[in-house]
Structures are given as C-alpha cells and as structure tokens.
Enzyme design. Structure first.
Site, mmCIF file in Angstrom:
data_model
loop_
_atom_site.group_PDB
_atom_site.id
_atom_site.type_symbol
_atom_site.label_atom_id
_atom_site.label_comp_id
_atom_site.label_asym_id
_atom_site.label_seq_id
_atom_site.Cartn_x
_atom_site.Cartn_y
_atom_site.Cartn_z
ATOM 1 N N ASP A 45 37.486 39.121 49.332
ATOM 2 C CA ASP A 45 38.688 38.911 50.137
ATOM 3 C C ASP A 45 38.578 39.772 51.385
ATOM 4 O O ASP A 45 37.619 40.524 51.561
ATOM 5 C CB ASP A 45 39.943 39.190 49.310
ATOM 6 C CG ASP A 45 40.039 40.627 48.862
ATOM 7 O OD1 ASP A 45 39.257 41.463 49.354
ATOM 8 O OD2 ASP A 45 40.885 40.928 48.011
ATOM 9 N N SER A 46 39.559 39.668 52.249
ATOM 10 C CA SER A 46 39.452 40.359 53.536
ATOM 11 C C SER A 46 40.036 41.760 53.494
ATOM 12 O O SER A 46 39.864 42.528 54.427
ATOM 13 C CB SER A 46 40.205 39.565 54.597
ATOM 14 O OG SER A 46 41.600 39.596 54.289
ATOM 15 N N GLY A 47 40.724 42.077 52.426
ATOM 16 C CA GLY A 47 41.429 43.350 52.358
ATOM 17 C C GLY A 47 42.858 43.249 52.859
ATOM 18 O O GLY A 47 43.666 44.146 52.637
ATOM 19 N N GLY A 48 43.154 42.137 53.524
ATOM 20 C CA GLY A 48 44.491 41.978 54.108
ATOM 21 C C GLY A 48 45.596 42.039 53.073
ATOM 22 O O GLY A 48 46.600 42.731 53.265
ATOM 23 N N PHE A 49 45.413 41.378 51.976
ATOM 24 C CA PHE A 49 46.473 41.339 50.971
ATOM 25 C C PHE A 49 46.795 42.748 50.475
ATOM 26 O O PHE A 49 47.961 43.099 50.284
ATOM 27 C CB PHE A 49 46.069 40.442 49.793
ATOM 28 C CG PHE A 49 47.156 40.284 48.780
ATOM 29 C CD1 PHE A 49 48.252 39.462 49.037
ATOM 30 C CD2 PHE A 49 47.116 40.971 47.579
ATOM 31 C CE1 PHE A 49 49.280 39.335 48.103
ATOM 32 C CE2 PHE A 49 48.137 40.849 46.642
ATOM 33 C CZ PHE A 49 49.224 40.022 46.902
ATOM 34 N N ASP A 75 43.970 38.192 57.374
ATOM 35 C CA ASP A 75 45.198 37.472 57.688
ATOM 36 C C ASP A 75 46.383 38.428 57.626
ATOM 37 O O ASP A 75 46.244 39.577 57.218
ATOM 38 C CB ASP A 75 45.405 36.317 56.704
ATOM 39 C CG ASP A 75 45.502 36.806 55.268
ATOM 40 O OD1 ASP A 75 44.842 37.814 54.940
ATOM 41 O OD2 ASP A 75 46.236 36.203 54.466
ATOM 42 N N GLN A 108 48.679 30.736 56.553
ATOM 43 C CA GLN A 108 49.946 31.371 56.189
ATOM 44 C C GLN A 108 51.091 30.410 56.513
ATOM 45 O O GLN A 108 50.875 29.212 56.645
ATOM 46 C CB GLN A 108 50.083 32.709 56.940
ATOM 47 C CG GLN A 108 49.129 33.788 56.419
ATOM 48 C CD GLN A 108 49.532 34.282 55.030
ATOM 49 O OE1 GLN A 108 50.668 34.103 54.564
ATOM 50 N NE2 GLN A 108 48.562 34.890 54.334
ATOM 51 N N GLY A 138 49.688 33.646 51.119
ATOM 52 C CA GLY A 138 51.131 33.843 51.241
ATOM 53 C C GLY A 138 51.935 33.054 50.235
ATOM 54 O O GLY A 138 53.124 32.819 50.413
ATOM 55 N N ASP A 153 41.834 32.569 42.016
ATOM 56 C CA ASP A 153 41.480 33.850 41.403
ATOM 57 C C ASP A 153 42.754 34.489 40.879
ATOM 58 O O ASP A 153 43.853 34.153 41.332
ATOM 59 C CB ASP A 153 40.869 34.807 42.436
ATOM 60 C CG ASP A 153 41.932 35.326 43.397
ATOM 61 O OD1 ASP A 153 42.397 34.533 44.244
ATOM 62 O OD2 ASP A 153 42.356 36.487 43.253
ATOM 63 N N CYS A 162 38.971 29.026 20.159
ATOM 64 C CA CYS A 162 38.235 29.748 21.197
ATOM 65 C C CYS A 162 36.814 30.090 20.759
ATOM 66 O O CYS A 162 36.546 30.351 19.591
ATOM 67 C CB CYS A 162 38.988 31.014 21.573
ATOM 68 S SG CYS A 162 38.217 31.951 22.900
ATOM 69 N N CYS A 171 35.006 32.569 22.412
ATOM 70 C CA CYS A 171 34.623 33.844 23.042
ATOM 71 C C CYS A 171 34.080 34.826 22.005
ATOM 72 O O CYS A 171 34.260 34.653 20.803
ATOM 73 C CB CYS A 171 35.810 34.453 23.783
ATOM 74 S SG CYS A 171 36.936 35.396 22.730
ATOM 75 N N CYS A 189 36.730 36.141 19.510
ATOM 76 C CA CYS A 189 37.185 35.207 18.474
ATOM 77 C C CYS A 189 36.078 34.863 17.488
ATOM 78 O O CYS A 189 36.339 34.466 16.356
ATOM 79 C CB CYS A 189 37.743 33.943 19.127
ATOM 80 S SG CYS A 189 39.319 34.259 19.959
ATOM 81 N N HIS A 249 38.373 37.597 25.879
ATOM 82 C CA HIS A 249 39.081 36.406 25.404
ATOM 83 C C HIS A 249 39.899 35.749 26.522
ATOM 84 O O HIS A 249 39.845 34.529 26.715
ATOM 85 C CB HIS A 249 39.986 36.759 24.233
ATOM 86 C CG HIS A 249 40.886 35.623 23.866
ATOM 87 N ND1 HIS A 249 40.448 34.547 23.130
ATOM 88 C CD2 HIS A 249 42.179 35.349 24.203
ATOM 89 C CE1 HIS A 249 41.431 33.670 23.011
ATOM 90 N NE2 HIS A 249 42.484 34.141 23.649
#
Lengths: 369, 369
Positions: free
Chosen positions: A91-95, A145, A187, A214, A264, A302, A304, A307, A333
């Site tokens: 990511d850009s770090g903006g969030f 952003d 946005q 956003g 994500d 499941c 995994c 499980c 899991h």
C-alpha cells in the site's frame, strides 16, 4: 507479450481472471493476507503458500519506519527479506497516515504527521511513497491518496479527490523498477459525482489497476456495497479492481459479486487475536466454556493445519493459557477460511453459478448467527 | 520381548542407547524439549519432529490445574490432545510445587500448597502424582519427590531423602496404564552420604529409570558436574539416567560425558523469549544493533527452518517489533541447536571419539564468548 490482466470468465458483474506480476500469476478474485510489518502475524511463508495464498500485502508506512526501506533494499528487497517469493502488493502508507496519526497537515505537496513509532515529525509525498515502494521492490505499488474520514464535508471531500488525482499524476512520473505495477486509488466516498470524477480522472492516467479507497471506514454497509457496485462498473473493465480492506466472509462475497477482483484485510489474524475462529457455524469465540471438552475441529469442512489435527478443546486451552501456538492455529484457520471461500467463489464464477454459490454461503452464515 | 533400555555403545562413562516406550524408541542421549502446558511454546508437533525431537516433556503440575487431567483423558490423553504421537515423559509436579509456591507444608502423606493459577489450596501426594500421570497417559511417569533448596540444612536434606524414598515406594504401588514406565528421582544434593543413600534406596525399588534431581538449582557448577559423575556411576547401569533441567550446550556435553542418557530444559525457548540465539559463535542477542543489516543466518552450520531462509537482520526486525514469528524462529533454531548437538554427541560415542568431539565443541563455544 501477454497482458497484465486477463478476464477469463464473467458471471453477472463478477469476473474471474489472471493478474500477471514479476513474481508470478495471481488468479482473481484474490484475497490478500496482510503482512503489516514484513510478516503475516505468527505465520511463515511456507504455511502461507500451503494455505493457498497467491499474493501478500505489505504496509509501506510500517516498513518505512521500521526497519526502513533502505535496510530492506540492502538485504535484497522485501521478498527476500521476508522469505516470500510470490507476488507482493504494497500500500502507499496513506491509509495509516490518515488512521494512525492523531493530527496531520495536508498541503499541496504532501502530508506531514507524527510517526506512530516515536512521535517524530514525518512527511509523505507521492514521490516518497513511490521511492519507498520502489526500494521495497513490491510487484504492485499503490498511489498515495487522501482518505478522509466518513463524516467529512463535501468541499473537503472534493479537495481530497482533487489532490488524490494530482498526487497520482506525480507518482506515476516517478521512475520505478522494471515490471513494478502501479495502481491508483479512487476516493469520493459514496458521493456519486465525486466518486465518479475520481474514477474518471484516474482512469485517464492509464494505471495498471484501480482500487476503491475510502470505503469500509464506517459508512453504512448497504451504501458501501451500492457504491462498490456502480464504482466497479465505472472502472476500466480490462484492469484489476481492488477493494481496500474487506475480509468478513459475507462482505467478501458481496464485493466479488459486484465485480471486485482483489481485496485485503487484517480480519483473519485480528480475529485470531481475539480468540475467535471464522467457521460455517459462525464466528466461534474459543474462550466460551462450551468448547472446553469439544473434540471437534474448528470447522468440520476445513482443510487447514489446525483443523487437520487439533480439537476446539485444545485450541481453547492454548488461548486461555496465552500460548502463542493457539494464536497461530487460529490465524492459519482464519486465513484458510477466507482463501478457500475466495477460491470457491472463483470456481463458481467460472461455472456461471456464483448467484447460487453466494446464496447458499450467505444462507449458511446467516443460519449460524 | 526386548528390554526397555539397551546400551548400544560406551565411551568412557558416556553411553549411547535405545529406550523403548509405548510410543516408540528414543535414541539416547536424548534432549527433551519442554511442553510445559501441552505445547512447546510457539512450535507445532510437525516442526518438533522435523527438528529431530524424539521425546517431549510435559508438566504434570500445569496440566493438572489447566485444563485438568480428566479433560485431557476425555479427549484421548495427552498425545492426542496436543497432536504429538511420539514418546512423552511427564514430570511429577514436585519441582513446580517446590519452586512456584511461596510456601508449602510437607507432611508424611504429601505436600500442601497454593496453586499458582488461582491461589487455591492444593495438595499433591504420590498417589495423586501417579493418578494424574496415568490420566495424561504419558510414556514415562516420574515419582513425586521432595526437592529442597540448595541451602537447606543437612537434617532437613536427610528428611527429604527419606520421604522421597517412602513416596516412591507408595507411588510404585499405584496402578498405571500398561506399558507406562515409572522413573524415580534421587535427591541428596551433593552430600556424598545422602545422595548415595537416596540412590541405593530407590535402586531397590527396581524402577524403570532414575533421575538425578535436586541439581542445577543454584549450586556451584563444578560441584554439580562432580556429583553427576559419581551419582551416575552409582545408578543401575542397565537403566536410563536422567539429569533434570540442563540445556546449555556446555552443560549438555558435560553431563553426557558423565553417563547421563536424558535431559530436559526450557532454555531453548526461554532464550528465544529474550531475543537470543544459541550458536557456535556464542549466544547472539538479536536486539544488538550490530545485527541490523546482517544478511547471514543465525548460525552458518545450522539446518533449522529459520537458518534455511531468514537473515539475522530479518529476525532482529521481528524481535524488535514484537512479531511472534521472530520468537518462533528463534525457538525452532535453539531447539535444533541442542537436538543436533545431542545427536552428534551420540554419534561420537558410537565412534569412540566423544572426548575429541567434546573438546572441539567446548573450544568453539569458549572461543565465541
């Protein structure tokens, strides 16, 4: 030369596709586990691969401050540093600038804030966001952003959209490693005109993919899905569409159904830290006394590693005793649950039966609550 | 019917052998990783196997209080509960009663103390120690002993030896599952007469193996090794000898050289929690700034999953950021270091070159400091 992104099947608005990156192909829709600080919490790269992970997310903000992109570059880049040879999106770090800092000052050139690590004054610009991600060597970089809070006034929202476009234009002009893709982030919240404007302006930049940013930041869920539907439709159909930050099973199905290709969320590992498991019986809080003698796996369906071998009773014991293996088993899991759900949704799209698949899955999840 | 324990090679006082348990054979000398609360901290059973673990230790005290032996029995016993199908030795809980409780009252019948979990009054007797371990279903159970502090007076030490024998006699009479072995624990600190008496009395009970208890609890190390040497020699030569609680590389070599067949220690995982790695360069504190850009594995000679893939710089980053994967990687490495050291010592005994092996290893470790 093959295209970066190919849609291989469509079912209503939903699509199945393949995204090509320097570190391999990503079948879409794809859920991206979040490796905030260069690790998906408690899980190692072999386990991630075994769970069906095809692409990871790394956090530019955190890696910039600790241990720093120069150090990571010196050690061969983020892939080598964390031992993951598959695709990585950063990511850009903006969030984080907008969600972690208590105050920030935005100017025409960038944003000034205090680092969550030591309180020192720091500054992000589109140029820095690109340089950091270039040093990390991710397969997909994101544009810096401006992600305003959900209750912002319309004038400020319009200003955020305007600057987000200007910053994307600047970031696009910064050199980056051969093959590194660059995605823009639209946005505009749920404002029809502003979101539309943001998408239109960014589309003109012909970036490699587009995110809906956003959203999932506190707005009503119906509005979020509605915006996702028309927002996805407005995005270039030949480019991957990324919904930032959704990971609950119901939400994942809804955004896939509306044409989203990637998403994500920290939800699987964060849910694990609360001692809970995502299952077809609903979200199980392992601290509940009812699981004390329960010999069953977390989820009967499941596959995994948790499980395959361990009972609810054992995992509850580990969680109650703050044993880290418990956290690890729940993380494995929960990641598998979302990765498998996404893979099954992809298969349903390919077979033209997503509506039935979604209805059945939502029915099971609703019955569980 | 094959014997429970066979010495297959001897080299000075040291020996290589095979211990047969219901869940498989244990080549000796054997290092036993400690799964205090039903898990070797952060590590899963497949990883333990991959590291070369042949037998685990479980803590009766902790499992008795949380989650309780009845619950574990209901879920199929400790092996099934924790997903480990190899041999397990359970201690008697005695050491924790004497080290964790602030006060305790010993009477002829047992010991009364307060649980470290909720402060409630609890009581251990030889009969209870056997019943708990029978319910857990371990391969090897230990007799409840009295482990007095190192600075105790001689009269009290003599009383501890006397009661330890009486309690072992009583515990031996309690029914236990078919095949479950029972080891006695000799006390007597470094007092020649009392330690000798303890060994002689316990030997008469013809138990399946014998531990040297009450060592490594604060006495001078030279005295500890000396006591180990003559204590081991006094123990029945056809039975396995277990030194309780040693795990530093130098100490492991010294007790193996003096005829010890088995030992356990929390040192590998506890050292990991301090951010440190056992290596042939000495103990590395990964928090040291000198490792910030170090691309090398923790130990160049190591074959563990951490060294196969990750740099010191990465593990240092994880430790500094309190990322649990860092703790896990250090635990895997430290366990492997001791398991490999022990396996190599065994090979050296078989080849009659333990003295040279030990001298070289101690030389490397000493040069590192």
């Amino acid at each position: 030369m093959s295209e970066l992104f190919t849609v291989t099947a469509a079912d209503g608005a939903a699509r199945a596709g393949v995204l090509r990156t320097p570190h391999g192909e990503v079948p879409t829709p794809a859920f991206m586990p979040v490796g905030t600080k260069g690790t998906v919490k408690t899980v190692d790269p072999d386990e991630l691969r075994g769970l069906g992970t095809t692409i990871l997310l790394g956090n530019t903000y955190h890696l910039h401050f600790r241990p720093g992109e120069d150090l990571i570059a010196e050690l061969g880049g983020l892939h080598r540093f964390m031992g993951w040879d598959g695709p990585i999106l950063t990511d850009s770090g903006g969030f984080q600038v907008f969600s972690l800092a208590e105050t920030r000052r935005i100017d025409a050139d960038g944003v000034t804030f205090r680092s969550v690590y030591d309180g020192s004054v720091a500054r992000f610009t589109p140029e820095l966001a690109m340089a950091v991600q270039a040093s990390l060597g991710s397969d997909i970089a994101m544009c810096l952003d401006i992600c305003p809070p959900v209750d912002i006034g319309r004038a400020e929202l319009a200003e955020a959209v305007r600057r987000t476009t200007l910053w994307a234009t600047r970031q696009r002009a910064v050199p980056r490693p051969d093959g590194q893709l660059l995605f823009g982030i639209a946005q505009g919240s749920s404002d029809p005109e502003l979101r539309r404007r943001s998408i239109a302006e960014l589309s003109e930049l012909d970036l490699d993919g587009y995110a809906l940013g956003g959203l999932a930041i506190g707005e009503e869920r119906g509005v979020m899905f509605e915006t996702t539907a028309w927002g996805a439709e407005l995005l270039p159909s030949g480019k991957p569409r990324y919904f930032m930050g959704i990971g609950d099973p119901e939400g994942v199905l809804e955004v896939i159904d509306r044409g989203v290709d990637m998403f994500d969320c920290v939800l699987p590992t964060r849910t694990a830290r609360t001692g809970s498991a995502l299952t077809w019986e609903g979200r199980l809080n392992l601290r509940n006394a009812g699981f004390a003698r329960d010999p069953r796996p977390l989820d009967e369906d499941c596959t995994c590693p948790a499980c395959a071998r361990f009972s609810r009773a054992y995992i509850r014991h580990l969680i109650n005793q703050q044993e880290l293996l418990g956290l690890r088993l729940l993380s494995l899991h929960n990641l598998r649950f979302l990765l498998e759900l996404t893979a099954n949704a992809r298969a349903a799209i390919e077979q033209g039966r997503l509506a039935a698949f979604k209805a059945e899955a939502l029915g099971r999840l609703a019955a569980a609550v």
